[in-house]
Design a protein around this motif. Structure first.
Motif, short mmCIF file in Angstrom:
data_model
loop_
_atom_site.label_atom_id
_atom_site.label_comp_id
_atom_site.label_asym_id
_atom_site.label_seq_id
_atom_site.Cartn_x
_atom_site.Cartn_y
_atom_site.Cartn_z
N CYS A 372 0.74 -1.15 0.23
CA CYS A 372 0.07 -0.15 -0.21
C CYS A 372 0.58 1.49 -0.13
O CYS A 372 1.74 1.39 0.75
CB CYS A 372 -0.93 0.29 0.96
SG CYS A 372 -2.16 1.83 1.08
N ILE A 373 0.09 1.85 -0.96
CA ILE A 373 1.92 3.19 -0.76
C ILE A 373 0.63 4.89 -0.67
O ILE A 373 0.90 5.40 -0.53
CB ILE A 373 2.14 3.79 -2.59
CG1 ILE A 373 0.53 3.33 -2.95
CG2 ILE A 373 2.79 2.65 -3.13
CD1 ILE A 373 1.21 4.28 -5.13
N ARG A 374 -0.29 4.62 0.33
CA ARG A 374 -0.94 5.13 1.04
C ARG A 374 -1.13 6.57 -0.26
O ARG A 374 -1.46 7.62 0.13
CB ARG A 374 -0.13 6.02 1.97
CG ARG A 374 0.22 4.79 3.03
CD ARG A 374 0.86 5.62 4.37
NE ARG A 374 0.88 6.67 4.80
CZ ARG A 374 -0.38 6.89 5.56
NH1 ARG A 374 -0.79 6.12 6.23
NH2 ARG A 374 -0.52 8.26 5.60
N CYS A 375 -1.93 5.65 -0.89
CA CYS A 375 -2.14 6.84 -2.09
C CYS A 375 -3.19 8.29 -2.03
O CYS A 375 -3.98 8.59 -2.16
CB CYS A 375 -2.92 6.22 -3.80
SG CYS A 375 -3.38 5.05 -3.77
N GLY A 376 -4.40 6.93 -1.05
CA GLY A 376 -5.43 7.21 -0.71
C GLY A 376 -6.37 7.20 -1.77
O GLY A 376 -7.90 8.29 -1.03
N ALA A 377 -6.24 6.60 -3.05
CA ALA A 377 -7.33 6.98 -3.64
C ALA A 377 -8.89 5.54 -3.16
O ALA A 377 -10.12 6.24 -3.26
CB ALA A 377 -6.94 5.34 -5.03
N CYS A 378 -8.19 4.62 -2.13
CA CYS A 378 -9.54 3.76 -1.26
C CYS A 378 -10.30 4.76 -0.99
O CYS A 378 -11.68 4.75 -0.21
CB CYS A 378 -9.10 2.77 -1.03
SG CYS A 378 -7.79 3.39 0.32
N SER A 389 -7.15 1.95 3.62
CA SER A 389 -5.77 1.50 3.68
C SER A 389 -5.36 0.94 4.82
O SER A 389 -4.66 -0.13 4.51
CB SER A 389 -5.31 3.08 3.26
OG SER A 389 -3.50 3.22 3.76
N CYS A 422 -7.58 0.89 -6.39
CA CYS A 422 -5.95 0.66 -5.30
C CYS A 422 -4.97 0.01 -7.05
O CYS A 422 -5.22 -0.74 -7.04
CB CYS A 422 -6.19 -0.78 -4.70
SG CYS A 422 -4.86 -1.02 -4.28
N PRO A 423 -4.06 1.31 -7.06
CA PRO A 423 -2.77 1.03 -8.13
C PRO A 423 -2.50 -0.35 -7.10
O PRO A 423 -1.18 -0.62 -8.11
CB PRO A 423 -2.83 2.01 -7.95
CG PRO A 423 -2.81 2.90 -6.72
CD PRO A 423 -4.12 2.47 -5.85
N SER A 424 -1.75 -1.25 -6.25
CA SER A 424 -0.98 -1.80 -5.77
C SER A 424 -2.13 -3.05 -5.85
O SER A 424 -1.30 -4.13 -5.37
CB SER A 424 -1.06 -1.47 -4.33
OG SER A 424 0.08 -0.21 -4.58
N ILE A 426 -4.40 -4.28 -3.95
CA ILE A 426 -4.57 -5.14 -2.71
C ILE A 426 -6.04 -5.50 -3.08
O ILE A 426 -7.10 -4.60 -3.67
CB ILE A 426 -4.29 -4.18 -1.64
CG1 ILE A 426 -2.62 -3.86 -2.18
CG2 ILE A 426 -4.19 -4.94 -0.57
CD1 ILE A 426 -2.38 -2.67 -0.51
N LEU A 428 -8.68 -5.71 -1.16
CA LEU A 428 -9.45 -4.82 0.30
C LEU A 428 -10.84 -6.04 0.59
O LEU A 428 -10.46 -5.78 1.66
CB LEU A 428 -9.25 -3.55 0.09
CG LEU A 428 -8.33 -2.55 -0.48
CD1 LEU A 428 -8.07 -1.61 -1.03
CD2 LEU A 428 -7.31 -3.18 1.23
S1 SF4 Z 1 -5.84 2.19 -2.46
FE1 SF4 Z 1 -4.42 1.31 -2.16
S2 SF4 Z 1 -2.08 1.69 -2.19
FE2 SF4 Z 1 -3.86 3.28 -2.32
S3 SF4 Z 1 -4.31 3.19 -0.07
FE3 SF4 Z 1 -5.55 1.80 -0.72
S4 SF4 Z 1 -5.39 0.29 -0.27
FE4 SF4 Z 1 -3.00 1.76 -0.26
#
Ligand code: SF4
Ligand code: SF4
Lengths: 452, 339
Positions: A372-378, A389, A422-424, A426, A428
């Motif tokens: 998780c790069i904590r991009c905040g998209a989620c 996240s 989520c770009p990673s 994950i 979730l």
């Molecule tokens: S979208 Fe994915 S990578 Fe970005 S903050 Fe949420 S969990 Fe992390």
């Protein structure tokens, strides 16, 4: 951003996945041919499985009761065809577990007339009688959840139903069943509304439709009976607007309390196809034997909206519509919340709103999972404003208590918006499903371990 | 029907299709114009510094992964970003051996010991930069003049200095607009500042190219535009107020915004997703704190430049911002549990 707590025809956050509805939304509903065998699991709604009331070898008529409701939160099941009960045995279901099921072999030359039941008069029936009739007809939410409709419609004495919202949102990509039902079964919908008004006592009705189905909204407006207090409301397209709570917020600006029910804010919501079904079945006292299903996806040859008898084997359905050579994934329901099919030996149930087939080249998911790069998209996607996240990280540490108590895990309704963005990559939602289950199990075990 | 094996995926079965490595790749791409401009202005020295730092960052990441027997993570491009960013915020004639050490420190102490990508508390490039500032205070404040005639053929000797051997300060003159203002009260031309025709770190001087890169990323939704906007606005308003109160002591807000590493820092470093808050509101607050710290350090601190420390300090409190500022969960009361 919601600074002032006001909602203007929408709910917070949400996503815009490609709709992919254009290939099927113009195709009229077609009757599906009869299969050689029907397999009807008794557990195809939420609640207690129905109890089988027929024997092996018995002849049944189309529409005849074959399994009765086991309790209040349960519905009966009717035979989708006239034929012979060949076998009562365990059958696979969508969830992967086995359930008791009834195999029926149709009579080859039967005209398949539906057995008439006792008509339910609209004006002279009490709300209780209508609710009973809805249960007796085996009606569940046709949007996919398959929750018994009569339970949802029951207004407890201390609550009042101010608004009845009919859900014609259909926010899942690909699916067009509700769209077609609104275009083709408008009369049934209005008959259904009359029954529902009687059952709930709701003084106001709102039909909510997403802007990508303007033709359906126009059609329903055109044929609207003048005596009905119905408002047709077109809302901007956004996923997951079809979820009950988001719908109520988008339409009325009210928020259903966490852990509460729509009736806590004076609302009952019913799926539009369910309403049409009520309007179609109750005047004849018939049980539900078939439903409209969108069959689509890149790997389907004859895409369309079909009226398919409940219990039709999935394999037969796919054989009939034709699939590409290299199919890779089959889903029941939409691509956002639907369930992947592991076994083509399952059959169509009351909750099947769509059948989607993807070939291996149509799947764009990547298997690589990054941290998780904590991009905040989620965070920007979650319609209930959770922090997926943080929840995702906590899930890895199995900190289920913290997830629930400090980060409102239980308010997650598994819409999948977070995983979608989520770009990673994950998974979730998958984490949250597991975490909820683990949390429940672990809190259920707690008192016992303390006693010991 | 053909015999099949079906994949079992969990919902959602469709995804948006944006991927972390794609984002990182585009960040590298977006940095390119500003970096190229640095080479154009400062010559081969700047190129060597940025190359070295990128190569060493990637190599360190790879070797550390090897060491703990994990699959290499260099193909997520995050190490390349760290290396490139570090190179861009070093003086163009910075000795390469120091660059290499800084790069390795960035990855090892800025990222690896926290657990790799996603776990770092600080922007790794700035950790390396802070280390170099502490270890080699002389070299890191030695600037090159822009547009030296022989800049492409004559690399400053300091660049190839042997570790711990030759004198680091070898007559390289020049100053940055910030230090000129701070120590000599010289104001630079705004036009030169905006375009980047001035002294400074290898890749930080061209506000125009940095802004273009930032706008591109923001448009592709690969960068949270709220952070640079919030940082720059805060700096503009705060320093504007000070300039308004006493124009002789405090520089103009335009100068404050375009001088030094603020553009690079606000657009590409403060926006390190891992070290910034996740909520929109939190991000505004985070940017504002950085902006205030930058102005405080620049105007009243002992250093001419404050962007690095401002970002590092705010990185440290970013988790607390996330803890304190949480959107109200749907269906809960306004006063939700904040613990
Ligand atoms: S979208 Fe994915 S990578 Fe970005 S903050 Fe949420 S969990 Fe992390
Ligand atoms: S699945 Fe749960 S956490 Fe994810 S966006 Fe939907 S409600 Fe939020």
């Amino acid at each position: 951003m919601d600074l002032f707590g006001s909602y203007r025809n929408t709910f917070r956050n949400g996503i815009h996945p490609p709709e992919n509805k254009d290939t099927t939304n113009g195709l009229p509903i077609r009757q599906f041919p009869f299969a050689k065998e029907y397999i009807i699991p008794v557990s195809q709604h939420l609640g207690a499985p129905a109890q089988v009331v027929v024997r092996e070898g018995q002849e049944v008529a189309r529409g005849q009761l074959i399994a009765k409701a086991a309790s209040y939160v349960s519905v009966p099941i009717h035979s989708p065809v006239s034929g012979i009960v060949r076998k009562i045995a365990m059958v696979p279901t969508l969830s992967g577990s086995m359930s008791e099921g009834i195999h029926i072999e149709p009579f080859p030359y039967s005209g398949q007339e539906v057995a008439e039941g006792k008509p339910i008069p609209l004006d002279t029936s009490t709300p209780e009688e209508i609710l009973q009739a809805i249960q007796d007809c085996g009606i569940v939410g046709l949007g996919g959840a398959a929750f018994p409709t009569h339970v949802k419609l029951k207004v407890p004495p201390d609550k009042k139903c101010e608004y009845l919202i009919l859900n014609g949102i259909e926010c899942e990509p690909y699916l067009t069943t509700d769209h077609r039902v609104m275009l083709e079964q408008g009369e049934d919908i209005y008959t259904g509304i009359r029954y529902l008004m009687n059952a709930t006592g709701a003084p106001k009705i709102i039909i909510a439709i997403e802007a990508n189905k303007q033709d359906a909204a126009d059609h329903l407006t055109r044929i609207k009976p003048t005596d009905l207090p119905v408002e047709i409301k077109v809302v901007p397209v956004k996923y997951p607007q079809g979820s009950e709570k988001m719908l109520i917020t988008a339409v009325l600006g009210r928020e259903v309390p966490s852990g509460g029910l729509p009736l806590d804010v004076g609302v009952v919501t019913v799926n539009i196809a369910t309403t049409a079904e009520i309007g179609r079945l109750l005047p004849h006292g018939r049980g539900i034997q078939e439903r409209v299903i969108t069959i689509t996806g890149p790997a389907i040859k004859k895409k369309g909206n079909y009226l398919i008898p409940i219990g039709t084997p999935l394999r037969f359905v796919l054989d009939h519509v034709g699939i590409a050579e290299d199919i890779a994934e089959v889903y029941m329901g939409g691509p956002m919340m639907g369930v992947a099919v592991s076994n083509l030996d399952i059959s169509v149930t009351k909750g099947t709103s769509g059948i989607l087939v993807f070939g291996s080249k149509d799947i764009r998911r990547s298997e690589t999972v990054y941290p998780c790069i904590r991009c905040g998209a989620c965070v920007d996607a979650c319609p209930v404003s959770l922090n997926p996240s943080k929840l995702g990280i906590l899930a890895k540490f199995e900190a289920y208590d913290k997830m629930v108590e400090d980060f409102n895990l239980m308010d997650c309704f598994e819409c999948g918006s977070c995983s979608y963005v989520c770009p990673s990559h994950i998974p979730l939602v998958q984490y949250f499903r597991l975490s909820k289950a683990r949390y429940k199990r672990h809190t259920a075990l707690k008192p016992k371990s303390q006693d010991a | 029907m053909p015999k099949l094996t079906l994949n079992i995926s969990t919902s959602p079965h469709v995804v948006k299709g944006l991927s972390t490595d794609t984002i990182m790749k585009h960040v590298v791409l977006a940095l390119m114009p500003a970096a190229a401009f640095g080479v154009y202005v400062f010559g081969t020295g700047a190129l060597l510094v940025m190359l070295t730092s990128t190569v060493f960052a990637v190599a360190t990441e790879h070797l550390l992964n090897r060491w703990i027997r994990k699959n290499t993570t260099v193909n997520d491009y995050s190490a390349a970003i760290t290396g490139l960013l570090l190179g861009m915020c070093l003086p163009p004639a910075f000795p390469l051996w120091m660059t290499a050490i800084g790069s390795a420190i960035s990855i090892a102490l800025g990222k690896f010991i926290f657990g790799g990508l996603g776990c770092n508390v600080f922007n790794p490039a700035l950790v390396g930069r802070a280390f170099l500032q502490a270890a080699f205070p002389g070299a890191i404040t030695t600037w090159t003049d822009p547009f030296k005639a022989d800049r492409f053929f004559n690399v400053p000797s300091s660049v190839f200095a042997w570790p711990f051997m030759s004198p680091v300060v070898d007559g390289v003159s020049g100053a940055t607009p910030l230090s000129a203002f701070k120590f000599d009260h010289v104001n630079s031309q705004s036009y030169d500042l905006v375009m980047g025709f001035c002294g400074g770190s290898a890749g930080e001087t061209s506000a125009v190219f940095l802004l273009l890169g930032g706008i591109y990323l923001a448009w592709r939704k690969m960068l949270n535009w709220r952070i640079p906007v919030s940082v720059l606005l805060t700096v503009l308003v705060f320093s504007g107020t000070m300039h308004f109160l006493d124009a002789t002591r405090y520089p103009s807000p335009v100068f404050m915004v375009f001088a030094g590493g603020l553009m690079l820092g606000a657009i590409f470093m403060a926006t390190d997703m891992v070290a910034s808050p996740v909520t929109s509101t939190g991000v505004w607050v985070y940017g504002a704190i950085i902006g205030i710290l930058v102005v405080l350090i620049r105007l009243w601190g002992g250093l001419p430049e404050g962007v690095m420390y401002a970002i590092l300090l705010t990185n440290a409190i970013s988790p607390h911002i996330d803890n304190l500022i949480r959107p109200r969960v749907y269906g809960t009361l306004k006063k939700a549990k904040a613990s």
